[in-house]
Design an enzyme around this catalytic site. Structure first.
Site, PDB file in Angstrom:
ATOM      1  N   GLU A 119      -1.389   1.073  -3.476  1.00 20.16           N
ATOM      2  CA  GLU A 119      -0.219   1.136  -2.712  1.00 20.16           C
ATOM      3  C   GLU A 119      -0.290   2.354  -1.870  1.00 20.16           C
ATOM      4  OE1 GLU A 119       1.480  -1.421  -1.797  1.00 20.16           O
ATOM      5  OE2 GLU A 119       1.460  -2.731  -3.309  1.00 20.16           O
ATOM      6  N   ARG A 178      14.820 -10.076  -3.544  1.00 21.93           N
ATOM      7  CA  ARG A 178      14.743 -11.507  -3.051  1.00 21.93           C
ATOM      8  C   ARG A 178      15.131 -12.417  -4.165  1.00 21.93           C
ATOM      9  NH1 ARG A 178      10.885 -15.386  -4.539  1.00 21.93           N
ATOM     10  NH2 ARG A 178       9.490 -13.635  -5.209  1.00 21.93           N
ATOM     11  N   CYS A 203       9.726  -2.449  -8.102  1.00 26.85           N
ATOM     12  CA  CYS A 203       8.529  -1.848  -8.023  1.00 26.85           C
ATOM     13  C   CYS A 203       8.743  -0.802  -6.586  1.00 26.85           C
ATOM     14  CB  CYS A 203       7.316  -2.595  -7.732  1.00 26.85           C
ATOM     15  SG  CYS A 203       6.780  -3.606  -9.173  1.00 26.85           S
ATOM     16  N   HIS A 219       0.039  -1.947  -7.698  1.00 25.10           N
ATOM     17  CA  HIS A 219       0.327  -3.303  -8.013  1.00 25.10           C
ATOM     18  C   HIS A 219      -1.126  -4.190  -8.470  1.00 25.10           C
ATOM     19  CE1 HIS A 219       3.986  -3.905  -5.880  1.00 25.10           C
ATOM     20  NE2 HIS A 219       4.335  -4.418  -7.053  1.00 25.10           N
TER      21      HIS A 219
END
Ligand code: PCA
Length: 216
Positions: free
Chosen positions: A84, A94, A147, A169
Site C-alpha cells: 500500500e 461498506r 485497515c 494487504h
C-alpha cells in the site's frame, strides 16, 4: 549490559465478515519472537473494530517501541500481495465491523492531514517479491475500512515517534478463495512474502525507482 535488540512490530487482524480465519494474522503470527536482520519481531493481532483497533495499535506501539512497524490486513479478491502506498484520513465502512459499527464519511483523526504515504521501500519490496515469483503489486488505495484506519493512525504515530511504517494487504487463502471464486495465495507463500518484506525494509536505505503506478 548490552542493549536489547531493536524491534519490529507486525500486526494482523481478527477474522471479519463471517470468515473464521484472517490470513493477515495467520501470516504474521509465525514471526512472533523470531529474529530478522538483527531485529526481534513481535506480532500482535488487532480487532477488526473501528472502536478498538486504534487503542490496541497504540498499546502495541507503547509495548514494542518498534524501529519498524508493518500492519497487514486481508483484501479479499485481490490477486497478490498489495504494497500500500497511501493512507487517507477518511472512514467509509461498506459493511459493519465486528462490533456492529458502520461509520460513514468520518475522519480517522479529526486534526490530521488528508493523507500519509507509506515510508517503506515499497518498490524495492516489489522487486524482491517478484524475484521470488510471488504475485505482488503496488496498491494506490488501502480502502476506507478498518485497515485504512489502522494504516493512517500508524503513519501518524510513526511521524511523531520516528519509526518507518506501512501497510500490506494479502489475498484470500486458497480455501477461502474457492468459496469466493476469487484469487488466493497459499499461507506458506504469504509467510515467505512477510519475511521478504521485513528483510527488505530493514536492509534498504533508499527505495528503488521502478514503475508501480496505475493509469486509473
Ligand atoms: N481487512 C479489512 C479490515 C480487516 C482486514 O483484514 C480492510 O481491508 O479494511
Amino acid at each position: 549490559m548490552t542493549n536489547p535488540s531493536p524491534t519490529v512490530l507486525l500486526t494482523g487482524f481478527t477474522p471479519f465478515d463471517g470468515e473464521v480465519l484472517n490470513p493477515s494474522w495467520q501470516a504474521v503470527r509465525a514471526f512472533d519472537g523470531k529474529n530478522i536482520a538483527g531485529h526481534r519481531v513481535m506480532a500482535v493481532e488487532l480487532p477488526t473494530e473501528f472502536g478498538a483497533a486504534l487503542p490496541a495499535l497504540r498499546r502495541a506501539l507503547r509495548t514494542v517501541r518498534p524501529r519498524l512497524a508493518i500492519a497487514f490486513g486481508l483484501a479479499g479478491g485481490r490477486a497478490g500481495i498489495s504494497l500500500e502506498r497511501v493512507a487517507i484520513n477518511v472512514i467509509d465502512a461498506r459493511i459493519p465491523d465486528n462490533a456492529g459499527a458502520q461509520p460513514i464519511d468520518v475522519p480517522v483523526l479529526r486534526s490530521g492531514p488528508v493523507a500519509y504515504f507509506s515510508t517503506l521501500p515499497i518498490k524495492a519490496m516489489l522487486a524482491a517479491l517478484q524475484r521470488s515469483d510471488i504475485p505482488a503489486g503496488i496498491s494506490q488505495t488501502a480502502g476506507t475500512y478498518v485497515c485504512n484506519q489502522v494504516f493512517y493512525a500508524l503513519m501518524h504515530a510513526a511521524r511523531h515517534q520516528r519509526f518507518s511504517a506501512g501497510f500490506v494487504h494479502v489475498p484470500w487463502l486458497p480455501e477461502q478463495a474457492t468459496r469466493h471464486a476469487a484469487p488466493g495465495m497459499p499461507l506458506a507463500q504469504m509467510q515467505q512474502a512477510v519475511g521478504i518484506i521485513v528483510r527488505v525494509a530493514l536492509t534498504t536505505a533508499g527505495d528503488a525507482c521502478l514503475s508501480g503506478g496505475a493509469v486509473a
